[in-house]
Design an enzyme around this catalytic site. Structure first.
Site, PDB file in Angstrom:
ATOM      1  N   SER A  23       0.861  -1.184   0.000  1.00 41.82           N
ATOM      2  CA  SER A  23       0.000   0.000   0.000  1.00 41.82           C
ATOM      3  C   SER A  23       0.894   1.230   0.000  1.00 41.82           C
ATOM      4  O   SER A  23       2.063   1.165   0.402  1.00 41.82           O
ATOM      5  CB  SER A  23      -0.879   0.012   1.252  1.00 41.82           C
ATOM      6  OG  SER A  23      -1.488   1.275   1.453  1.00 41.82           O
TER       7      SER A  23
ATOM      8  N   TYR B   5      -2.366  -0.724  10.279  1.00 41.09           N
ATOM      9  CA  TYR B   5      -2.411  -0.988   8.843  1.00 41.09           C
ATOM     10  C   TYR B   5      -1.092  -0.587   8.193  1.00 41.09           C
ATOM     11  O   TYR B   5      -0.505  -1.353   7.409  1.00 41.09           O
ATOM     12  CB  TYR B   5      -3.561  -0.216   8.206  1.00 41.09           C
ATOM     13  CG  TYR B   5      -3.688  -0.415   6.707  1.00 41.09           C
ATOM     14  CD1 TYR B   5      -4.260  -1.569   6.191  1.00 41.09           C
ATOM     15  CD2 TYR B   5      -3.238   0.557   5.821  1.00 41.09           C
ATOM     16  CE1 TYR B   5      -4.370  -1.755   4.823  1.00 41.09           C
ATOM     17  CE2 TYR B   5      -3.339   0.382   4.454  1.00 41.09           C
ATOM     18  CZ  TYR B   5      -3.919  -0.784   3.957  1.00 41.09           C
ATOM     19  OH  TYR B   5      -4.014  -0.966   2.594  1.00 41.09           O
TER      20      TYR B   5
END
Length: 257
Positions: A152, A165
């Site tokens: 990501s 995350y």
């Protein structure tokens, strides 16, 4: 659907986790379009049912893919579905390890240990197990192979409110870099992609989708097929000298961190 005449994956087999929705389903379709046999793993029964309908409606040959329900962060399950992929299709040339969950959005001081463990289990432990077991199978088969991990933009910059995350995606980036070094002598390449906001369920679960758009210089979020094109490139022999890298595909948003 009939593969194109310039198919890069004819006679190749791909294992794909998190493959029944979003980026994963786009990758499955892109690989099928280019002649691959695709073993699709997902932990969501509704997504598997929906993906089955989507692939059938698109006219893909049912013998070219298999949808399989499994937990990509469970050691025994990963061993089993890697073996099953080879049993069904006779090879394992590509592993796209895409399974993951979006971040729980809250500041560090509000985060519970249980929430942290959930995100790290799926987003970091899962890719570790996927690399470990798929690469060992690739080694035993002795073919030139490729592994692609989904990280990501949160793997290359701090993201307030998404501590666990971001940590999990930094871990994926580190895994790709380290695994590339360890498996290079076995002709196994390992790379990662780092998407920004994508038009899937994940960004819709965040507090302010419009903020994602406004923070992206291209001023929109990506379509899953745009991410899939980069993943498929890295999985292909067109990227035969590419390993150990994380490729941002974020509309420029990584420049804003």
């Amino acid at each position: 659907m009939t593969p194109s005449t310039a198919s890069r994956f004819t006679h190749k087999v791909a294992l794909l986790t998190g493959g029944a929705a979003g980026i994963g389903l786009a990758v499955a379709q892109a690989l099928l379009d280019e002649g691959a046999k695709v073993f699709i793993v997902d932990y969501s029964a509704p997504n598997i049912e929906s993906a089955s309908q989507t692939l059938q409606s698109a006219g893909y040959n049912k013998s070219a893919y298999l949808l399989h329900y499994a937990d990509a962060a469970d050691d025994a399950s990963v061993i089993a579905f890697v073996d099953k992929c080879v049993e069904v299709f006779g090879a394992l040339d590509v592993a796209v390890l895409n399974a993951g969950i979006g971040g729980i959005q809250k500041p560090i001081w509000e985060f519970s240990a249980e929430e942290y463990d959930l995100i790290m289990r799926i987003n970091a432990r899962g890719p570790f197990l996927g690399v470990k077991h798929s690469a060992e199978k690739m080694k035993s088969l002795g073919t030139r192979s490729s592994i692609v991990l989904t990280a990501s933009v949160a793997a290359v910059m701090g993201t307030a409110g998404l501590c666990a995350y971001s940590m999990s995606k930094f871990a994926v980036r580190g895994l790709a870099a380290t695994a590339a070094l360890e498996y290079a002598r076995f002709n196994i390449r390992v790379n990662a992609v780092a998407p920004g906001a994508v038009d899937t369920d994940m960004p819709k679960g965040l507090n302010d989708v419009q903020a994602l758009v406004s923070s992206t210089p291209i001023a929109r979020i990506a379509e899953p097929k745009e991410i899939a094109k980069l993943i498929v490139f890295l999985a292909s022999d067109d990227a035969s000298f590419v390993t150990g890298s994380t490729y941002r595909i974020d509309g420029g948003s990584g420049n804003c961190g």
